[in-house]
Design an enzyme around this catalytic site. Structure first.
Site, mmCIF file in Angstrom:
data_model
loop_
_atom_site.group_PDB
_atom_site.id
_atom_site.type_symbol
_atom_site.label_atom_id
_atom_site.label_comp_id
_atom_site.label_asym_id
_atom_site.label_seq_id
_atom_site.Cartn_x
_atom_site.Cartn_y
_atom_site.Cartn_z
ATOM 1 N N ASP A 52 20.881 76.401 11.189
ATOM 2 C CA ASP A 52 20.338 77.138 12.334
ATOM 3 C C ASP A 52 20.869 78.558 12.226
ATOM 4 O O ASP A 52 21.675 79.010 13.041
ATOM 5 C CB ASP A 52 20.807 76.461 13.628
ATOM 6 C CG ASP A 52 20.339 77.203 14.862
ATOM 7 O OD1 ASP A 52 19.362 77.969 14.776
ATOM 8 O OD2 ASP A 52 20.975 77.036 15.925
ATOM 9 N N ASP A 69 24.624 79.891 19.511
ATOM 10 C CA ASP A 69 24.176 79.851 20.913
ATOM 11 C C ASP A 69 24.397 78.478 21.539
ATOM 12 O O ASP A 69 24.383 78.328 22.756
ATOM 13 C CB ASP A 69 22.699 80.274 21.020
ATOM 14 C CG ASP A 69 21.806 79.465 20.089
ATOM 15 O OD1 ASP A 69 21.621 78.267 20.339
ATOM 16 O OD2 ASP A 69 21.307 80.035 19.101
HETATM 17 N N1 SAM Z 1 17.292 80.264 16.418
HETATM 18 C C1 SAM Z 1 17.678 81.350 15.649
HETATM 19 C C2 SAM Z 1 16.634 81.914 14.754
HETATM 20 O O1 SAM Z 1 15.927 81.195 14.060
HETATM 21 O O2 SAM Z 1 16.498 83.131 14.759
HETATM 22 C C3 SAM Z 1 19.013 81.201 15.038
HETATM 23 C C4 SAM Z 1 20.006 81.306 16.145
HETATM 24 S S1 SAM Z 1 21.694 81.212 15.847
HETATM 25 C C5 SAM Z 1 22.214 82.367 17.062
HETATM 26 C C6 SAM Z 1 21.999 82.014 14.312
HETATM 27 C C7 SAM Z 1 23.513 82.102 14.035
HETATM 28 O O3 SAM Z 1 23.784 82.018 12.634
HETATM 29 C C8 SAM Z 1 24.157 83.391 14.524
HETATM 30 O O4 SAM Z 1 25.008 83.115 15.592
HETATM 31 C C9 SAM Z 1 24.905 83.924 13.296
HETATM 32 O O5 SAM Z 1 26.157 84.490 13.619
HETATM 33 C C10 SAM Z 1 25.028 82.650 12.467
HETATM 34 N N2 SAM Z 1 25.277 82.918 11.047
HETATM 35 C C11 SAM Z 1 24.685 83.865 10.278
HETATM 36 N N3 SAM Z 1 25.210 83.846 9.037
HETATM 37 C C12 SAM Z 1 26.136 82.849 9.021
HETATM 38 C C13 SAM Z 1 27.016 82.333 8.031
HETATM 39 N N4 SAM Z 1 27.056 82.880 6.804
HETATM 40 N N5 SAM Z 1 27.826 81.289 8.356
HETATM 41 C C14 SAM Z 1 27.790 80.737 9.598
HETATM 42 N N6 SAM Z 1 26.988 81.203 10.591
HETATM 43 C C15 SAM Z 1 26.177 82.234 10.303
#
Ligand code: SAM
Length: 299
Positions: A172, A98
């Protein structure tokens, strides 16, 4: 198709339910309009406009951010480790599609290198469209974005080479059910440890808080402690996370790091100019727990 046609939206209310993360309770937000739904290669994505919390991003049924309260999460997960470090110059963000954490890191001019590793490009694209206040940071030339799995990125980082190491790493990510599952395992913390400069600090969203599954927090704390000499639990208050708060685990390679007391701080005036949530007092206060939770986590 009606504006409210979505399996998680009923009678105009979005309902967040998870037997794994928060059994026996649910959170509902009133929906004004569905903005986007999609099944990406990695997860189910829903973006809707809520009546009272602005636009909301939901991944695999779990709220990730709402425009109204996102700063409480982004500021704490970013400024706690940055102000706990004496001289940070490089930051790695794992997840964070985000852009909110990047926005916060950019408030520190002395950070020279910022890398974000996001698995799902769709999240970045949708955030640029619907979460503009967060995704604004992607335009900054200081930022390098890698579109790949954060775990694989760390594996391939070339952990022996000094120039590939970071002072701060912020996980994150989304919660353990789905593409972020590996981020809660010991092997991940070993990779983090090896990707940090000496005195480096990591922080990770703990997915839980003391009111939900305190035993998972304790396990996570122990898991991290098997790799890092010091780990502490902190939390931030966010109404759109179930039960209103979210835990953060912060750890350092330096056994003498305090973490709960900032190493550096800004004047009150500067803090007010830069931050809506973080200040040096809340830094310290965010580590203070009620007795039952403190005793359980420290046992
Ligand atoms: N603030 C949030 C929460 O605590 O719920 C987290 C927000 S952020 C949008 C989380 C991001 O982590 C997502 O965009 C997701 O696609 C990413 N993500 C999940 N697994 C991942 C991975 N293995 N490698 C990189 N990014 C990842």
């Amino acid at each position: 198709m009606s504006d409210f046609t979505h399996p998680l939206i009923n009678n105009g209310w979005f309902k967040e339910v998870s037997d794994e993360l928060f059994p026996g309770q649910a959170l509902e937000l009133k929906v004004k309009k569905i903005l986007h739904t999609e099944k990406s290669e990695f997860q189910d994505i829903l973006v809707f406009e809520s009546t009272d919390y602005g636009n909301v991003l939901v991944l695999d049924g779990i709220i990730q951010v709402s425009e109204r309260d996102e700063f409480a999460y982004q500021e704490m997960i970013t400024h706690l480790p940055i102000f706990s470090h004496k001289d940070p110059k490089s930051v790695l963000v794992i997840g964070g599609g985000d852009g909110g954490v990047l926005r916060e890191v950019l408030k520190h001019d002395y950070i020279e290198k910022i890398v974000l590793v996001e698995i799902d490009e769709t999240v970045i694209q949708l955030s640029k469209k619907y979460l503009k206040g967060m995704a604004i940071a992607f335009e900054n030339p200081k930022i390098e974005v890698k579109l790949c799995d954060g775990f694989k990125y760390l594996l391939e980082l070339g952990q022996e080479s000094i120039e590939n190491k970071f002072d701060i790493i912020i996980t994150d990510s989304s919660d353990p059910e789905g593409p972020a599952a590996a981020f809660f395992q010991q092997q991940y913390f070993k990779l983090l440890y090896n990707s940090l400069n000496s005195k480096g600090i990591v922080i990770t969203q703990a997915s839980e808080n003391v009111w939900l599954k305190i035993e998972l927090l304790k396990n996570l704390k122990n898991t991290i402690n098997q790799v890092f000499p010091i780990v502490k639990y902190s939390y931030t208050t966010v109404p759109t996370y179930t039960s209103g708060q979210l835990g953060l685990m912060i750890a350092s390679k330096d056994p003498n790091a305090k973490l709960n007391i900032p190493e550096r701080s800004l004047s009150e005036l500067k803090e007010e100019e830069l931050f809506k949530y973080y200040n040096k007092e809340i830094h310290k206060a965010s580590f203070i727990l009620p007795n039952w939770a403190k005793n359980y986590l420290d046992q």
